[in-house]
Design a protein around this motif. Sequence first.
Motif, PDB file in Angstrom:
ATOM      1  N   GLY A  95      20.781  59.347  47.929  1.00 31.29           N
ATOM      2  CA  GLY A  95      20.865  58.153  47.141  1.00 31.29           C
ATOM      3  C   GLY A  95      19.483  58.408  45.912  1.00 31.29           C
ATOM      4  O   GLY A  95      18.818  58.639  45.824  1.00 31.29           O
ATOM      5  N   THR A  96      19.454  57.556  45.452  1.00 30.23           N
ATOM      6  CA  THR A  96      18.726  56.850  44.000  1.00 30.23           C
ATOM      7  C   THR A  96      18.185  55.091  44.194  1.00 30.23           C
ATOM      8  O   THR A  96      19.551  54.908  45.409  1.00 30.23           O
ATOM      9  CB  THR A  96      19.463  56.842  43.352  1.00 30.23           C
ATOM     10  OG1 THR A  96      20.576  55.435  43.030  1.00 30.23           O
ATOM     11  CG2 THR A  96      20.877  58.032  42.344  1.00 30.23           C
ATOM     12  N   ALA A  97      16.859  54.974  43.794  1.00 32.68           N
ATOM     13  CA  ALA A  97      16.654  53.958  43.983  1.00 32.68           C
ATOM     14  C   ALA A  97      17.473  52.668  43.987  1.00 32.68           C
ATOM     15  O   ALA A  97      17.843  51.481  44.172  1.00 32.68           O
ATOM     16  CB  ALA A  97      15.598  53.501  43.928  1.00 32.68           C
ATOM     17  N   GLY A  98      18.516  52.834  42.593  1.00 37.27           N
ATOM     18  CA  GLY A  98      19.166  52.376  41.888  1.00 37.27           C
ATOM     19  C   GLY A  98      20.696  51.800  43.456  1.00 37.27           C
ATOM     20  O   GLY A  98      20.706  50.212  42.878  1.00 37.27           O
ATOM     21  N   THR A  99      20.474  52.187  44.194  1.00 34.54           N
ATOM     22  CA  THR A  99      21.617  52.307  45.065  1.00 34.54           C
ATOM     23  C   THR A  99      21.494  51.986  46.520  1.00 34.54           C
ATOM     24  O   THR A  99      21.729  50.932  47.422  1.00 34.54           O
ATOM     25  CB  THR A  99      23.171  52.954  44.948  1.00 34.54           C
ATOM     26  OG1 THR A  99      21.926  54.399  45.258  1.00 34.54           O
ATOM     27  CG2 THR A  99      23.580  53.578  43.770  1.00 34.54           C
ATOM     28  N   TRP A 100      19.930  51.949  46.885  1.00 28.76           N
ATOM     29  CA  TRP A 100      19.265  51.837  48.022  1.00 28.76           C
ATOM     30  C   TRP A 100      20.057  50.627  48.653  1.00 28.76           C
ATOM     31  O   TRP A 100      20.330  50.338  50.215  1.00 28.76           O
ATOM     32  CB  TRP A 100      18.126  51.773  48.117  1.00 28.76           C
ATOM     33  CG  TRP A 100      17.318  51.781  49.876  1.00 28.76           C
ATOM     34  CD1 TRP A 100      17.335  53.068  50.298  1.00 28.76           C
ATOM     35  CD2 TRP A 100      16.873  50.669  50.277  1.00 28.76           C
ATOM     36  NE1 TRP A 100      16.507  52.812  51.490  1.00 28.76           N
ATOM     37  CE2 TRP A 100      16.469  51.245  51.146  1.00 28.76           C
ATOM     38  CE3 TRP A 100      16.589  49.232  49.318  1.00 28.76           C
ATOM     39  CZ2 TRP A 100      15.432  50.002  52.127  1.00 28.76           C
ATOM     40  CZ3 TRP A 100      15.930  48.738  50.339  1.00 28.76           C
ATOM     41  CH2 TRP A 100      15.102  49.397  51.866  1.00 28.76           C
ATOM     42  N   PHE A 101      19.723  49.264  48.158  1.00 29.99           N
ATOM     43  CA  PHE A 101      19.692  47.888  48.625  1.00 29.99           C
ATOM     44  C   PHE A 101      21.353  47.965  48.577  1.00 29.99           C
ATOM     45  O   PHE A 101      22.107  46.531  50.310  1.00 29.99           O
ATOM     46  CB  PHE A 101      19.200  46.817  47.644  1.00 29.99           C
ATOM     47  CG  PHE A 101      19.310  45.447  48.349  1.00 29.99           C
ATOM     48  CD1 PHE A 101      18.796  45.460  49.296  1.00 29.99           C
ATOM     49  CD2 PHE A 101      20.159  44.425  47.695  1.00 29.99           C
ATOM     50  CE1 PHE A 101      18.405  43.950  50.067  1.00 29.99           C
ATOM     51  CE2 PHE A 101      19.962  43.404  48.398  1.00 29.99           C
ATOM     52  CZ  PHE A 101      18.665  42.823  49.853  1.00 29.99           C
TER      53      PHE A 101
ATOM     54  N   GLY B 136      12.111  55.410  44.160  1.00 31.17           N
ATOM     55  CA  GLY B 136      10.760  55.526  43.090  1.00 31.17           C
ATOM     56  C   GLY B 136       9.354  55.863  42.912  1.00 31.17           C
ATOM     57  O   GLY B 136       8.449  54.777  41.509  1.00 31.17           O
ATOM     58  N   LEU B 137       8.714  56.019  44.278  1.00 29.78           N
ATOM     59  CA  LEU B 137       7.737  56.264  43.783  1.00 29.78           C
ATOM     60  C   LEU B 137       7.174  57.411  43.462  1.00 29.78           C
ATOM     61  O   LEU B 137       7.901  58.224  43.140  1.00 29.78           O
ATOM     62  CB  LEU B 137       6.851  56.551  45.221  1.00 29.78           C
ATOM     63  CG  LEU B 137       6.665  55.592  46.020  1.00 29.78           C
ATOM     64  CD1 LEU B 137       6.852  55.993  48.084  1.00 29.78           C
ATOM     65  CD2 LEU B 137       6.511  53.621  45.816  1.00 29.78           C
TER      66      LEU B 137
END
Length: 514
Positions: A280-286, A427-428
Amino acid sequence: MKVRKSITITSMLTLMSLCIISCKDFFDLAPTDTIKEENFYKNREDLNASAIGMYEALAQETHKFLLWGDARADMVTTGQAEPDPYINEFVVNNVTSNNPYTNYAGLYRTIARCNRQMEKVYDVQKLDSKIDNRDAGAFYGEALLLRAICYYELVRTYDKFPIITSDYAETITYVDADGQTATKPTLSLTPEQISAIYRMPKNQQEVWKLIYNDVLAALGMLPVNYRWNDQSLSAKERYGRVSQPLAATLAAEIAIWLGEYQTASSLCDLPIKNSNQSLGTAGTWFNQFSAGYASGHSMFLMGYQYENSFETNRLQEFTSSVRKDGGKYYLKPVSSVVNALFTDNVSLTDADIRAQASYKTVNGDTVIWKYIGLDNVLSMRAGYQSNASWSVIRSADAWLLKAIADLQLNNYASAFNFINMVRTARGLVILDKATFNYTDKVVMDKLIFDERAREFAFEGRRWYDLMLQSKLNGKNILADAVALKYPLKDRTSIRTRLMDEKNWYIPVNPKLWE
């Protein structure tokens, strides 16, 4: 002997054992208004309804998983000034057998329902021509895999626990005291023999193998991306039911515990190459927590439908410091540990979405955010609406297990590559081979398990990861890590206690849960 059974009673052994060991909460006893078996198990729809019911009991145990897998570990402590005594026993690693949170009855209710489902699948197939062999295998494999998940939770948590592996009411299959698998007619067993069945065999390796073989069997039975009820599945059902990628991922994890690293690495390739799984992506992780699931990220979770159904768990109660919302603040992050863990020396501050969304400071209190937040800023879910999903296994597991397996195979480049995939997806900044000592096994081991701690923070994983890390390294890493969360004056005594691996397991007295 003719027994009138309902869909939630697993076998005649259940009834006999209830009389002998007075352990009524081990299994799911049918209320008088339950649908009777003679009116059920007639077609595919009945099998599907029964399958959904297997998960219900497990969904009510998530707060215990948080206690078993995180409260005892290094990243969690008590949030209350005057801690609840039973909660605090987990935090200080001195759990007593009369602690109500040691009650594993919910797992056995799930096991009972799984056993019953396996008993009935092929009988129903004979009644419904729409169920072909592929469908029957899928339903059977689903129950087998879910049962294995329960035993996997048990074998890492308890030193001794009952093993019930019988598929049919007429016979019981069990692991005896010598670690051998035995099968006998249920009615031929004496009370002493039945009592003996309910003891953990001395050879835990045999139990691990039993679980592993069940998971591998389920992997062979579950079709890829199967449509359970022969139609497009809702997201809740898609991620709330076991699957072939899940079986492969769990098999890989167990293979690592058993030292079968090449097999584990190969098994990880199945979910990694599956189009429905990704980092996935950082934007959808939460979204895995705030929205109930997240495409790509989610693999198998306990979901809760609050609207209309009012399904909830106790995670808000355990982690929120806001009393008007139902929070009792039983558990909170250990600030010194998590702040150090989420500090990345090569990335910008707050670059890691997991640092923003796993824990926060609310009204001066450091809180576990995953189960009370609605975004990665400060929006909180409504009071007494504790319906955040509990992830059992996520897609990221496959990537991180692949890194562990490849490191054990001395394939440093591959392990380093898979860690960088996870880092960049969160995001790292990518770690550079030219400057990072990725061929140092000790350095890489710490890098991988730290990455797992960040990815799965407060998801009931950390204690078991420290157990596994200790096993792989041949030294007690768990005792050293956990001791650091306590005040300096207590560290030596805690470390000494945990240096004895017998104290890694929770004691239990099943006769207390009548």
